[in-house]
Design a protein around this motif. Structure first.
Motif, PDB file in Angstrom:
ATOM      1  N   ALA A 183       0.820  -1.215   0.000  1.00 39.93           N
ATOM      2  CA  ALA A 183       0.000   0.000   0.000  1.00 39.93           C
ATOM      3  C   ALA A 183       0.857   1.269   0.000  1.00 39.93           C
ATOM      4  CB  ALA A 183      -0.940   0.008   1.203  1.00 39.93           C
ATOM      5  N   GLU A 184       2.174   1.124   0.121  1.00 35.17           N
ATOM      6  CA  GLU A 184       3.103   2.254   0.101  1.00 35.17           C
ATOM      7  C   GLU A 184       4.148   2.043  -1.001  1.00 35.17           C
ATOM      8  OE1 GLU A 184       4.788   2.781   3.998  1.00 35.17           O
ATOM      9  OE2 GLU A 184       2.853   2.470   4.956  1.00 35.17           O
ATOM     10  N   PRO A 185       3.708   2.070  -2.272  1.00 37.88           N
ATOM     11  CA  PRO A 185       4.632   1.712  -3.362  1.00 37.88           C
ATOM     12  C   PRO A 185       5.810   2.670  -3.514  1.00 37.88           C
ATOM     13  CG  PRO A 185       2.535   2.482  -4.237  1.00 37.88           C
ATOM     14  CD  PRO A 185       2.364   2.347  -2.768  1.00 37.88           C
ATOM     15  N   ALA A 186       5.627   3.957  -3.250  1.00 37.81           N
ATOM     16  CA  ALA A 186       6.749   4.891  -3.382  1.00 37.81           C
ATOM     17  C   ALA A 186       7.835   4.580  -2.350  1.00 37.81           C
ATOM     18  CB  ALA A 186       6.259   6.326  -3.241  1.00 37.81           C
ATOM     19  N   ALA A 187       7.439   4.284  -1.124  1.00 38.85           N
ATOM     20  CA  ALA A 187       8.400   3.937  -0.079  1.00 38.85           C
ATOM     21  C   ALA A 187       9.077   2.607  -0.400  1.00 38.85           C
ATOM     22  CB  ALA A 187       7.708   3.875   1.278  1.00 38.85           C
ATOM     23  N   LEU A 188       8.323   1.654  -0.915  1.00 44.79           N
ATOM     24  CA  LEU A 188       8.883   0.366  -1.319  1.00 44.79           C
ATOM     25  C   LEU A 188       9.961   0.582  -2.380  1.00 44.79           C
ATOM     26  CD1 LEU A 188       6.903  -2.824  -2.230  1.00 44.79           C
ATOM     27  CD2 LEU A 188       8.722  -1.987  -3.679  1.00 44.79           C
ATOM     28  N   ALA A 189       9.654   1.404  -3.386  1.00 44.39           N
ATOM     29  CA  ALA A 189      10.613   1.666  -4.463  1.00 44.39           C
ATOM     30  C   ALA A 189      11.857   2.380  -3.929  1.00 44.39           C
ATOM     31  CB  ALA A 189       9.953   2.485  -5.570  1.00 44.39           C
ATOM     32  N   GLU A 190      11.665   3.324  -3.016  1.00 45.15           N
ATOM     33  CA  GLU A 190      12.800   4.047  -2.432  1.00 45.15           C
ATOM     34  C   GLU A 190      13.726   3.092  -1.682  1.00 45.15           C
ATOM     35  OE1 GLU A 190      13.571   7.138   1.218  1.00 45.15           O
ATOM     36  OE2 GLU A 190      11.724   7.385   0.072  1.00 45.15           O
ATOM     37  N   ASP A 191      13.146   2.218  -0.884  1.00 44.90           N
ATOM     38  CA  ASP A 191      13.956   1.273  -0.123  1.00 44.90           C
ATOM     39  C   ASP A 191      14.637   0.253  -1.034  1.00 44.90           C
ATOM     40  OD1 ASP A 191      13.205   2.630   2.129  1.00 44.90           O
ATOM     41  OD2 ASP A 191      11.882   1.073   2.896  1.00 44.90           O
ATOM     42  N   ALA A 192      13.936  -0.192  -2.056  1.00 47.19           N
ATOM     43  CA  ALA A 192      14.539  -1.127  -3.012  1.00 47.19           C
ATOM     44  C   ALA A 192      15.685  -0.459  -3.758  1.00 47.19           C
ATOM     45  CB  ALA A 192      13.484  -1.648  -3.980  1.00 47.19           C
TER      46      ALA A 192
END
Length: 162
Positions: A53-62
């Motif tokens: 539900a937090e795709p931007a944060a997921l992408a940042e961490d990845a």
């Protein structure tokens, strides 16, 4: 469910980043959200805390864990979050990097990321040793993707490996 797949790719020398909602996680001293967590030991995959539900944060961490553009994406994302998550991580991919999408139910949607050849895996029903069987089926699709084979759909189920 793809832990064996990730471990196999790591053993082949790939730097594997696995966004996951579940442990094993350890605090990371790098920049970014306080919730960021990764662990990398030797040839093991790097685990990154992920909330679909937090795709931007997921992408940042990845992106932080990757350190460079990804040469391959293996994605098993809940259908409700598939489009937002794949769109968020698309900029992390190297040009023309292949994609392997895993789906738990039919119908299988059309590939989403233009310019990234996509192998799709449809999972059937499993009764025994599901993790290893699923990983083996996904690895077959990964090998097809890396070999530059045309996009296709692969069905993986209990009976494929008897």
């Amino acid at each position: 469910m793809l832990a064996f797949c990730a471990a196999e790719l790591s053993s082949r020398g790939w730097h594997v980043v696995v966004p996951s909602r579940r442990a094993p996680l350890m605090p990371d001293s790098g920049p970014g959200r306080a919730a960021r967590a990764t662990v990398r030991t030797g040839n093991r995959p790097t685990w990154v805390r992920a909330e679909w539900a937090e795709p931007a944060a997921l992408a940042e961490d990845a992106q932080f864990a990757l350190g460079r553009p990804a040469d391959l994406l293996v994605a098993w994302v809940d259908a409700a979050y598939r489009e937002t998550v794949l769109r968020a991580v698309e900029p992390l991919l190297a040009p023309h990097a292949p994609v392997v999408e895993v789906h738990a139910a039919a119908p299988v949607p059309d590939p989403l990321l233009d310019g990234h050849p996509t192998q799709q895996v449809l999972l059937g029903h499993f009764q025994h040793d599901a993790n290893r069987r699923i990983s083996a089926g996904v690895l077959e699709a990964v090998e097809r993707a890396l070999a530059g084979r045309p996009p296709s759909l692969h069905q993986v189920d209990e009976y494929s490996y008897r």
